[in-house]
Design a protein around this motif. Structure first.
Motif, PDB file in Angstrom:
ATOM      1  N   GLY A 165      10.436-119.392  23.897  1.00  0.00           N
ATOM      2  CA  GLY A 165       9.686-118.723  22.910  1.00  0.00           C
ATOM      3  C   GLY A 165       8.464-119.785  22.496  1.00  0.00           C
ATOM      4  O   GLY A 165       8.119-119.432  21.311  1.00  0.00           O
ATOM      5  N   PHE A 166       8.034-120.433  23.357  1.00  0.00           N
ATOM      6  CA  PHE A 166       7.028-121.139  23.082  1.00  0.00           C
ATOM      7  C   PHE A 166       7.255-122.369  21.733  1.00  0.00           C
ATOM      8  O   PHE A 166       6.186-122.482  20.828  1.00  0.00           O
ATOM      9  CB  PHE A 166       5.703-120.458  22.863  1.00  0.00           C
ATOM     10  N   LYS A 167       8.241-122.676  21.701  1.00  0.00           N
ATOM     11  CA  LYS A 167       8.789-123.617  20.513  1.00  0.00           C
ATOM     12  C   LYS A 167       9.024-124.892  21.048  1.00  0.00           C
ATOM     13  O   LYS A 167       9.847-125.143  21.916  1.00  0.00           O
ATOM     14  CB  LYS A 167       9.999-122.860  19.769  1.00  0.00           C
ATOM     15  N   ALA A 168       8.718-125.750  20.164  1.00  0.00           N
ATOM     16  CA  ALA A 168       8.925-127.252  20.576  1.00  0.00           C
ATOM     17  C   ALA A 168      10.152-127.581  19.749  1.00  0.00           C
ATOM     18  O   ALA A 168      10.505-126.969  18.540  1.00  0.00           O
ATOM     19  CB  ALA A 168       7.667-128.308  20.003  1.00  0.00           C
ATOM     20  N   LYS A 340       6.409-112.294  32.953  1.00  0.00           N
ATOM     21  CA  LYS A 340       7.398-112.810  32.118  1.00  0.00           C
ATOM     22  C   LYS A 340       6.906-112.859  30.746  1.00  0.00           C
ATOM     23  O   LYS A 340       5.846-113.680  30.436  1.00  0.00           O
ATOM     24  CB  LYS A 340       7.870-114.397  32.656  1.00  0.00           C
ATOM     25  N   THR A 341       7.668-112.561  29.764  1.00  0.00           N
ATOM     26  CA  THR A 341       7.242-112.298  28.460  1.00  0.00           C
ATOM     27  C   THR A 341       8.234-112.752  27.202  1.00  0.00           C
ATOM     28  O   THR A 341       9.418-112.541  27.546  1.00  0.00           O
ATOM     29  CB  THR A 341       6.387-110.920  28.180  1.00  0.00           C
ATOM     30  N   ALA A 342       7.679-113.489  26.401  1.00  0.00           N
ATOM     31  CA  ALA A 342       8.623-113.785  25.207  1.00  0.00           C
ATOM     32  C   ALA A 342       8.345-112.460  24.201  1.00  0.00           C
ATOM     33  O   ALA A 342       7.170-112.033  23.982  1.00  0.00           O
ATOM     34  CB  ALA A 342       8.304-115.030  24.465  1.00  0.00           C
ATOM     35  N   PHE A 351       1.897-112.628  24.613  1.00  0.00           N
ATOM     36  CA  PHE A 351       1.458-113.693  25.461  1.00  0.00           C
ATOM     37  C   PHE A 351       1.959-113.755  26.795  1.00  0.00           C
ATOM     38  O   PHE A 351       2.712-114.845  27.083  1.00  0.00           O
ATOM     39  CB  PHE A 351       1.454-114.827  24.840  1.00  0.00           C
ATOM     40  N   PRO A 352       1.999-112.573  27.565  1.00  0.00           N
ATOM     41  CA  PRO A 352       2.596-112.912  28.921  1.00  0.00           C
ATOM     42  C   PRO A 352       2.258-113.661  29.805  1.00  0.00           C
ATOM     43  O   PRO A 352       0.994-114.085  29.956  1.00  0.00           O
ATOM     44  CB  PRO A 352       2.701-111.249  29.343  1.00  0.00           C
TER      45      PRO A 352
END
Ligand code: PLP
Length: 426
Positions: A165-168, A340-342, A351-352
């Protein structure tokens, strides 16, 4: 001959604006272009907010005002941050109102970061200039890097992936912190990713910051960019990391009226910070902004107060509209081949990852080897404008940003064209 500074020569023009302008130019030329490029809501400013500004303008509130805003408006923002976001020890004196979140970001970078020419010696670095480090989970909004770099900061990217999910994670942030860390930038909900950190994830990050501050990184501060806090629909509650008592006096909360109230053109942003730290920081903002722009347009202050206190209904109905649009785009994207997508849970972006299609050729004969070439081909051949993800950093180069601040009908039509574009790739 004009000699432009190296500082400006090094700046890259915004790709988002470039694609938005190309789409607009094609529309003006009569082409049926569907644009998903703009980072702004399609909703207008609420009427009551406009009325408040008009009334104030007609009443003659047209002169210079205190640099960081009039006391009533600063107090109204402090009340919002205290009651809605749980920021402790926050009064009007802890609020700096600037000309948009971007302007406030620029000023706060000037306040927090030194470059080698402005650094005057001494301090914890023992008399030697040490470039301050800015930790940035990427992909991230395009303005963080230039604002930090112009101020002298060295941006350290923390890569994230679509799968998480694009999270650090707190652990990844812990590993990136050094004695030189001055600022950690967090943005939830995220532009360009459309995803959010959970309260638990942010609390874990907060604990890492508290521990680092007590050990290796005494100068660490956190910038929590909460511009999209009102546009959430994935079941994850918004959490302000500045509400954590153990780090409150290290966190700067950045927000503004652009996204929640459809007020991008008004240029209203603000920072809030807590206690003695917040007062010192805000006084420094006044010093810097006082030499830059002074106060924002003076007749907008009453309008800010109306937006913050009397527009809950409008904000909610817009949130519901964004939730429906997100549902449509989430459903459509997951059905497309090799994308691929969140799931989007906040803001108005999908933001695929489109990189599985790299190496193919479009119907019009364009070689697709990057997000940029794909966006160019889609715009030229299928008349849809997305923003290529290269400039957002990290894995962004494999992604396109789709802003769904438009009708469900347009989203469906755009997804039909996107699907056709992918189906025609050879
Ligand atoms: N922060 C994020 C994540 C954004 O996406 C934007 C605008 O696109 C801003 C801040 C700044 O918005 P404004 O300058 O309109 O307040």
């Amino acid at each position: 001959m004009l000699s432009v500074s190296r500082r400006v020569q090094a700046l890259k023009p915004s790709v988002t604006i470039a694609f938005m302008n190309r789409a607009k130019a094609m529309q003006r030329a009569g082409k049926d272009v569907l644009s998903f490029a703009a980072g702004e809501p399609d909703f207008d400013t609420p009427q009551s907010v406009k009325d408040a500004a008009i009334k104030s303008l007609l009443a003659g509130q047209t002169k210079y005002m205190p640099t960081l805003g009039d006391p009533d408006t600063r107090a109204a923002i402090a009340k919002k941050l205290t009651e809605e976001n749980g920021i402790p020890n926050c009064t009007g004196e802890h609020i700096a109102i600037g000309a948009g979140g971007k302007h406030s970001l620029f000023v706060l970078c000037q306040v927090l970061l030194d470059d080698s020419t402005t650094w005057s010696g001494g301090g914890s670095s023992g008399g030697e200039y040490v470039q301050p480090e800015v930790l940035l989970p990427v992909p991230a909004w395009v303005s963080y890097v230039p604002c930090a770099e112009i101020a002298g900061g060295k941006v350290i990217e923390i890569p994230t992936t679509v799968e998480n999910g694009f999270k650090a994670s707190a652990e990844e942030i812990r590993r990136a912190i050094t004695p030189r860390t001055r600022l950690l930038v967090l943005n939830s909900p995220s532009n360009p990713c459309g995803t959010m950190y959970t309260p638990e994830e942010l609390q874990a990050i907060g604990r890492v910051v508290a521990e680092a501050a007590a050990t290796i990184a005494p100068n660490i501060t956190v910038l929590s960019d909460e511009l999209y806090e009102k546009i959430i629909y994935g079941g994850i509650p918004h959490f302000s990391i500045g509400s954590m008592p153990e780090i409150a006096e290290r966190v700067i909360t950045l927000n503004g009226l652009s996204k929640a109230y459809g007020m991008t053109g008004w240029r209203i942003g603000y920072t809030g910070a807590s206690g003695a730290f917040g007062k010192k920081f805000t006084d420094a903002m006044a010093t810097m902004q006082g030499q830059m722009s002074t106060n924002i347009t003076s007749f907008t202050y009453p309008a800010i107060r109306i937006a913050l206190t009397q527009c809950a209904e409008e904000v909610e109905s817009r949130r519901v509209a964004f939730a429906k649009r997100a549902e449509v785009i989430n459903a459509r994207l997951t059905k497309l081949p090799s994308i691929k997508t969140a799931r989007a849970t906040g803001a108005f972006y999908a933001f695929p990852d489109i990189s599985a299609h790299f190496g193919k050729t479009s119907k019009g004969g364009k070689k697709i080897d990057s997000a940029m070439s794909m966006c160019e081909a889609m715009l030229e051949e299928n008349y849809i404008a997305f923003v290529p993800g290269e400039d957002f950093g990290g894995c962004g180069k494999n992604h396109v940003r789709i802003s769904f601040a438009c009708s469900e009908q347009q989203i469906n039509a755009g997804m039909d064209r996107f699907g056709q574009f992918l189906a025609d790739l050879k």
